[in-house]
Design a protein around this motif. Structure first.
Motif, mmCIF file in Angstrom:
data_model
loop_
_atom_site.group_PDB
_atom_site.id
_atom_site.type_symbol
_atom_site.label_atom_id
_atom_site.label_comp_id
_atom_site.label_asym_id
_atom_site.label_seq_id
_atom_site.Cartn_x
_atom_site.Cartn_y
_atom_site.Cartn_z
ATOM 1 N N GLU A 40 0.837 -1.205 0.000
ATOM 2 C CA GLU A 40 0.000 0.000 0.000
ATOM 3 C C GLU A 40 0.875 1.259 0.000
ATOM 4 O O GLU A 40 0.562 2.245 -0.667
ATOM 5 C CB GLU A 40 -0.953 0.026 1.203
ATOM 6 N N VAL A 41 1.963 1.231 0.763
ATOM 7 C CA VAL A 41 2.878 2.375 0.815
ATOM 8 C C VAL A 41 3.494 2.602 -0.564
ATOM 9 O O VAL A 41 3.557 3.734 -1.052
ATOM 10 C CB VAL A 41 3.990 2.160 1.880
ATOM 11 N N ARG B 125 0.901 4.215 -2.854
ATOM 12 C CA ARG B 125 0.715 5.643 -2.542
ATOM 13 C C ARG B 125 1.903 6.460 -3.044
ATOM 14 O O ARG B 125 1.740 7.542 -3.611
ATOM 15 C CB ARG B 125 0.539 5.852 -1.036
ATOM 16 N N LYS B 126 3.111 5.952 -2.841
ATOM 17 C CA LYS B 126 4.301 6.676 -3.278
ATOM 18 C C LYS B 126 4.375 6.738 -4.808
ATOM 19 O O LYS B 126 4.773 7.765 -5.372
ATOM 20 C CB LYS B 126 5.562 6.014 -2.712
ATOM 21 N N GLU C 221 1.859 6.821 -6.844
ATOM 22 C CA GLU C 221 0.881 7.829 -7.256
ATOM 23 C C GLU C 221 1.338 9.239 -6.898
ATOM 24 O O GLU C 221 0.788 10.208 -7.415
ATOM 25 C CB GLU C 221 -0.478 7.509 -6.627
ATOM 26 N N ASN C 222 2.345 9.356 -6.041
ATOM 27 C CA ASN C 222 2.860 10.654 -5.608
ATOM 28 C C ASN C 222 4.229 10.976 -6.226
ATOM 29 O O ASN C 222 4.899 11.907 -5.787
ATOM 30 C CB ASN C 222 2.949 10.687 -4.074
ATOM 31 N N ASP D 4 5.485 9.732 0.934
ATOM 32 C CA ASP D 4 4.206 9.059 1.171
ATOM 33 C C ASP D 4 3.198 10.138 1.552
ATOM 34 O O ASP D 4 3.363 10.803 2.576
ATOM 35 C CB ASP D 4 4.361 8.026 2.293
ATOM 36 N N ASN E 155 0.239 9.880 2.706
ATOM 37 C CA ASN E 155 -0.516 9.498 3.907
ATOM 38 C C ASN E 155 0.287 8.513 4.746
ATOM 39 O O ASN E 155 -0.064 7.336 4.837
ATOM 40 C CB ASN E 155 -1.861 8.851 3.528
#
Length: 179
Positions: A3-4, A7-8, A10-11, A73, A75
């Motif tokens: 999940e991390v 998120r990364k 996508e960032n 990250d 979030n």
């Protein structure tokens, strides 16, 4: 951990060569590095994990994951387990039933795959072609769907043959003829 990474990914900064969606296929549980507890000189756990990447990873896969690891990250979880990079390990590529969990050719080192002991992994159960985004004529999903249709057609033909044979045997019993 997965999940991390998602998120990364996508960032990633705008303009990053690895921000392209074609790299998303690398973000799957079966391709994550293995973690083990870090221990100090006295054999006590330190509370950190040591991550060991598989030696099968291609240079571009290593660069992609390094770029994802460097991204912020958006979030971060309140409780984060620290991971430190360990030495690469000789790990097998995992076979997967679901297409989305299989490695793609771009992720695997050609030199690693050429070694005699690793040639067994050069099959669609482990590694799929890259797909349209990488210049291949077909996406693996299209190829697998075509193979599935052919298998289903063969099953249907075989079941029809079984029914015909059973009907012929039933007729023989009714008429009493033997061959």
């Amino acid at each position: 951990k997965l999940e991390v990474h998602i998120r990364k990914f996508e960032n990633l900064p705008k303009g990053s060569e690895f921000g392209d969606e074609k790299y998303r296929t690398a973000l799957t549980e079966s391709l994550m590095s293995q973690d083990e507890d870090e221990v100090d000189a006295h054999g006590q756990k330190t509370g950190r994990f040591v991550s060991h990447a598989g030696t099968y990873r291609s240079d571009i896969m290593v660069k992609f994951l390094a770029a994802v690891d460097e991204a912020l990250d958006p979030n971060p979880p309140p409780c984060f387990t620290v991971r430190v990079k360990g030495d690469p390990k000789e790990l097998p590529i995992l076979a997967a039933k679901k297409i989305e969990n299989r490695a793609r050719r771009w992720m695997i080192s050609a030199e690693w795959l050429a070694q005699e002991e690793n040639k067994k992994y050069d099959s669609p159960s482990y590694i799929l072609d890259n797909g349209h985004a990488w210049g291949d004529p077909k996406d693996p999903e299209e190829t697998m769907a075509g193979q599935k249709r052919v298998k289903e057609q063969k099953r249907l033909i075989a079941s029809k043959k079984c029914v015909k044979i059973e009907e012929m045997e039933a007729k023989k019993k009714e008429t009493g003829t033997k061959k």
